[in-house]
Design a protein around this motif. Sequence first.
Motif, short mmCIF file in Angstrom:
data_model
loop_
_atom_site.label_atom_id
_atom_site.label_comp_id
_atom_site.label_asym_id
_atom_site.label_seq_id
_atom_site.Cartn_x
_atom_site.Cartn_y
_atom_site.Cartn_z
N ILE A 5 9.60 -13.63 0.97
CA ILE A 5 8.23 -14.05 0.68
C ILE A 5 7.23 -12.91 0.85
O ILE A 5 6.15 -12.90 0.24
CB ILE A 5 7.84 -15.25 1.58
CG1 ILE A 5 6.75 -16.10 0.92
CG2 ILE A 5 7.36 -14.81 2.95
CD1 ILE A 5 7.24 -17.25 0.17
N TYR A 6 7.56 -11.90 1.69
CA TYR A 6 6.61 -10.84 1.99
C TYR A 6 6.74 -9.63 1.06
O TYR A 6 5.87 -8.76 1.07
CB TYR A 6 6.77 -10.39 3.45
CG TYR A 6 6.34 -11.45 4.43
CD1 TYR A 6 5.00 -11.70 4.66
CD2 TYR A 6 7.28 -12.24 5.08
CE1 TYR A 6 4.58 -12.70 5.54
CE2 TYR A 6 6.88 -13.24 5.96
CZ TYR A 6 5.54 -13.47 6.18
OH TYR A 6 5.13 -14.46 7.05
N SER A 7 7.78 -9.59 0.27
CA SER A 7 8.00 -8.45 -0.62
C SER A 7 6.86 -8.34 -1.64
O SER A 7 6.56 -9.30 -2.35
CB SER A 7 9.33 -8.59 -1.35
OG SER A 7 9.55 -7.50 -2.21
N GLY A 8 6.22 -7.18 -1.69
CA GLY A 8 5.14 -6.94 -2.64
C GLY A 8 3.81 -7.56 -2.27
O GLY A 8 2.83 -7.38 -3.00
N LYS A 9 3.73 -8.26 -1.14
CA LYS A 9 2.48 -8.90 -0.73
C LYS A 9 1.63 -7.94 0.09
O LYS A 9 2.14 -7.03 0.75
CB LYS A 9 2.77 -10.15 0.09
CG LYS A 9 3.58 -11.22 -0.61
CD LYS A 9 2.83 -11.82 -1.78
CE LYS A 9 3.46 -13.14 -2.24
NZ LYS A 9 4.89 -13.03 -2.56
N LYS A 10 0.31 -8.17 0.05
CA LYS A 10 -0.61 -7.43 0.90
C LYS A 10 -0.67 -8.12 2.26
O LYS A 10 -1.08 -9.28 2.34
CB LYS A 10 -2.00 -7.37 0.29
CG LYS A 10 -2.10 -6.51 -0.96
CD LYS A 10 -3.54 -6.47 -1.46
CE LYS A 10 -3.69 -5.62 -2.70
NZ LYS A 10 -5.10 -5.61 -3.20
N VAL A 11 -0.27 -7.41 3.29
CA VAL A 11 -0.25 -7.97 4.64
C VAL A 11 -1.21 -7.16 5.51
O VAL A 11 -0.99 -5.97 5.75
CB VAL A 11 1.17 -7.93 5.24
CG1 VAL A 11 1.15 -8.44 6.68
CG2 VAL A 11 2.13 -8.77 4.40
N LEU A 12 -2.26 -7.81 5.97
CA LEU A 12 -3.23 -7.17 6.87
C LEU A 12 -2.86 -7.49 8.31
O LEU A 12 -2.73 -8.66 8.69
CB LEU A 12 -4.64 -7.67 6.57
CG LEU A 12 -5.74 -7.27 7.57
CD1 LEU A 12 -5.92 -5.76 7.60
CD2 LEU A 12 -7.07 -7.96 7.23
N ILE A 13 -2.67 -6.44 9.10
CA ILE A 13 -2.34 -6.59 10.52
C ILE A 13 -3.46 -5.99 11.34
O ILE A 13 -3.70 -4.77 11.28
CB ILE A 13 -1.01 -5.90 10.86
CG1 ILE A 13 0.13 -6.47 10.01
CG2 ILE A 13 -0.69 -6.04 12.35
CD1 ILE A 13 1.43 -5.71 10.14
N THR A 14 -4.19 -6.82 12.07
CA THR A 14 -5.20 -6.28 12.98
C THR A 14 -4.50 -5.90 14.28
O THR A 14 -3.54 -6.55 14.70
CB THR A 14 -6.33 -7.28 13.26
OG1 THR A 14 -5.85 -8.33 14.13
CG2 THR A 14 -6.84 -7.90 11.96
N GLY A 15 -4.97 -4.83 14.91
CA GLY A 15 -4.27 -4.34 16.10
C GLY A 15 -2.95 -3.68 15.74
O GLY A 15 -2.02 -3.67 16.55
N ASN A 16 -2.87 -3.11 14.56
CA ASN A 16 -1.61 -2.54 14.07
C ASN A 16 -1.17 -1.30 14.82
O ASN A 16 0.00 -0.92 14.75
CB ASN A 16 -1.73 -2.20 12.58
CG ASN A 16 -2.76 -1.12 12.32
OD1 ASN A 16 -3.94 -1.28 12.63
ND2 ASN A 16 -2.35 0.00 11.74
#
Length: 366
Positions: A5-16
């Motif tokens: 499901i995460y392939s190619g998606k934009k994932v924003l991680i705060t505190g990365n």
Amino acid sequence: MFSNIYSGKKVLITGNTGFKGAWLSAWCDKLGANIVGMSRDIPTTPSMYETLGLSSRVEHHMLDIVDLNKVVDVINAVRPDFVFHLAAQPIVSTSYKNPIDTFSSNVIGTAHILEALRRSNHNCVAVIITSDKAYDNVEQVWGYREIDALGGKDIYSGSKGAAELVIKSYINSYFIKSDSNVRIGVARAGNVIGGGDWAVDRIVVDCMRNWSQGEKVRIRSPNATRPWQHVLEPLSGYLLLGKKLYEGELLHGQAFNFGPKPDGDYTVKQLLSDLSVFWGFSTPEDSFDIETNNSFKEAGLLKLNCDKALFHMNWSAVLKYHEMVRFTSDWYYNYYHSDSNMMKFTIDQIQEYEEIALSRGLAWTA
């Protein structure tokens, strides 16, 4: 994994740039996501973020989440498919020294992430991570459930309890309406260990620093019992919750605990003794000294009941205790004693974790 499901998606991680954020970034990179990071600094030296060279793999925005306009600008520009909100002031001792910064980061910062999502209102899944410390700890011996009272008797716990109230009010005021395109889930976890953590006032971190220099570590409460878990355990829960929210509205607005199995409680002394085996000490007693004059008040055992995550998502912890110990010690030992490529080593540990989960029939491995 996670139905791709995460392939190619934009994932924003705060505190990365923090400990958990760096591990989550590495895992999302392995899953084929396009990662965007948001943090105000690199919080430790050394740092896992720098050790893994994640700056070359992440579109990073250096900003403080207490600056609402900057948060809004980034979310409007990126329009992420997923947001994992981990940015926080995470250290209990620091909260006593800087209570206003703790409340600003943990409460107002959380409100700003939610407000930015409310304004953008694009199709997005957000997993907001708080803490097991959000519960009002009344020293009960059984695990806290998601319906138990929230609160906190100290600054850090109070900030997490207050953040939960902000999340609840935003969900009910804005995100359950028919015209909202944002789905929200809340995740609570605690007592996380694993390679790459260098935060202050954490017993495993203190051990690894001292042992890498051939020195003993001093411990305050050897018989204190904690529900230890490896960092990948709650991260698998966060990623699974994100997947479930992306697929439908059933879990929208709900909170979930992610913790070890009920038999995962071990004393500090036992954990350090088992970790020390990997560092060549003749006996565990050679690796630590016990402080006899201890005026520091330790909180009682705070356990989480994770039945809800098991029921709704078929999630449970993967690693056995000895596997968690090995994963943690191996990472630090390779960092301090070899010229290993630590990004590759970290990805290899994630791969092994996935393979163990697959062999044990965890749902998210499909």
